[in-house]
Design an enzyme around this catalytic site. Structure first.
Site, PDB file in Angstrom:
ATOM      1  N   TYR A 167      38.504  -1.763 -49.273  1.00  0.00           N
ATOM      2  CA  TYR A 167      39.024  -2.070 -48.005  1.00  0.00           C
ATOM      3  C   TYR A 167      38.578  -1.185 -47.075  1.00  0.00           C
ATOM      4  O   TYR A 167      38.623  -1.647 -45.924  1.00  0.00           O
ATOM      5  CB  TYR A 167      40.541  -1.659 -48.352  1.00  0.00           C
ATOM      6  CG  TYR A 167      41.805  -2.084 -47.226  1.00  0.00           C
ATOM      7  CD1 TYR A 167      42.004  -3.307 -46.794  1.00  0.00           C
ATOM      8  CD2 TYR A 167      42.157  -0.899 -46.432  1.00  0.00           C
ATOM      9  CE1 TYR A 167      42.870  -3.361 -45.977  1.00  0.00           C
ATOM     10  CE2 TYR A 167      43.250  -1.233 -45.511  1.00  0.00           C
ATOM     11  CZ  TYR A 167      43.428  -2.443 -45.052  1.00  0.00           C
ATOM     12  OH  TYR A 167      44.453  -2.625 -44.197  1.00  0.00           O
ATOM     13  N   LYS A 171      37.108  -2.366 -43.315  1.00  0.00           N
ATOM     14  CA  LYS A 171      37.822  -1.775 -42.132  1.00  0.00           C
ATOM     15  C   LYS A 171      36.780  -0.957 -41.148  1.00  0.00           C
ATOM     16  O   LYS A 171      36.661  -1.310 -40.103  1.00  0.00           O
ATOM     17  CB  LYS A 171      39.029  -1.175 -42.557  1.00  0.00           C
ATOM     18  CG  LYS A 171      40.149  -1.889 -42.926  1.00  0.00           C
ATOM     19  CD  LYS A 171      40.503  -3.254 -42.132  1.00  0.00           C
ATOM     20  CE  LYS A 171      41.770  -4.082 -42.695  1.00  0.00           C
ATOM     21  NZ  LYS A 171      41.769  -5.318 -41.945  1.00  0.00           N
TER      22      LYS A 171
END
Ligand code: NAP
Length: 259
Positions: A167, A171
């Site tokens: 993640y 990002k």
């Protein structure tokens, strides 16, 4: 008048007056709050997500409040379908002004146990979909000589987070993607920015163990978790006409967590 090859006159007749805004992951959580806010700002709001029932609830709510909107069932992980959906909206309305890439998933786990599949899925939904959407949205925005691209990042993409290697990588990737686009397309009247939320109340965070939530709270200087409306207010500003001199930025909306 043409300055340095940039002609600000729109090349195409608009079919509708309102600025057209697409928000992915609009069915719930942060995306839903952004969608409601942009409709309240007077945009023609187009919500993308997979859950048709939740999208219909959103359509009813926005319409009842006097807003203008339409919804589209779309899996952003299917790049061809996502691109086709964006092209269809831009073609039918003769314009696309605002693209908010908000859809996201988590597949948390420590690196030693993280599968290739969990890494790839998170990169595909959180990063690759934004790339496809930016590439597709850029053409109609350039034709209209106006564009506001917003990618929803995360404090994890700035600071890293144990258990979120996939993640955080996605990002962080959004930041590089956004800054590159800002440099490539600034001369065409487009801005591209990242809004980086901290810990926001939503389905994504309610699934976390209570002990983890309690451990995070003292680290937030503003001593509360954020809401979808906190993020929506930032998106409202960064997509406004007045934010035309703000590009390539990462705006943290995190209660100070990432300081
Ligand atoms: P959420 O409540 O889990 O909602 C996720 C949204 O993404 C839903 O609307 C979901 O719609 C959509 N989505 C997921 N997979 C999709 C797919 N394959 N195709 C289309 N839509 C898809 O999450 P949230 O908390 O609102 O998060 C929204 C964004 O903010 C995400 O990018 C997240 O990474 C980011 N963020 C959240 C926090 C936080 O604390 N909550 C913090 C930092 C960043 P369907 O299921 O209907 O498809």
């Amino acid at each position: 008048m043409i300055w340095g090859g940039y002609d600000p006159t729109p090349k195409k007749e608009y079919v509708i007056e309102k600025r057209v805004a697409i928000v992915t992951g609009a069915s719930r959580g942060i995306g839903r709050a952004i969608a409601i806010r942009l409709a309240a700002d007077g945009r023609h709001l187009v919500g993308f997500a997979r859950n048709a029932e939740q999208l219909e609830d959103l359509r009813v709510e926005i319409t009842a409040a006097g807003g203008s909107c339409e919804m589209k069932s779309c899996d952003v992980g299917d790049g061809a379908a996502l691109a086709a959906a964006i092209e269809e909206i831009a073609e039918r309305h003769g314009r696309l002004d605002i693209m908010v890439n908000n859809a996201g998933i988590t597949r948390d786990g420590l690196i030693l146990r993280m599968s290739d599949e969990d890494f790839d899925d998170v990169l595909r939904i959180n990063l690759r979909s934004a790339f496809v959407a930016c590439r597709t949205a850029a053409r109609p925005m350039m034709r209209g000589r106006f564009g506001r691209i917003v990618n929803i990042g995360s404090v994890s993409g700035i600071m890293g987070n144990a258990g979120q290697a996939n993640y955080a990588a996605a990002k962080a990737g959004l930041i590089g993607l956004t800054k590159s686009i800002a440099k490539e397309l600034g001369g065409k009247g487009l801005t591209a920015n990242v809004i980086a939320p901290g810990f926001i109340e939503s389905d994504m965070t309610s699934a976390l163990p209570a002990a983890l939530r309690e451990a995070v709270l003292p680290a937030i200087p503003l001593k509360r978790f954020g809401t979808g409306n906190d993020i929506a207010a930032a998106v409202s500003y960064i997509t406004s006409d007045e934010a035309g001199y703000v590009t390539g930025q990462v705006l943290s909306v995190d209660g100070g967590l990432g300081m």
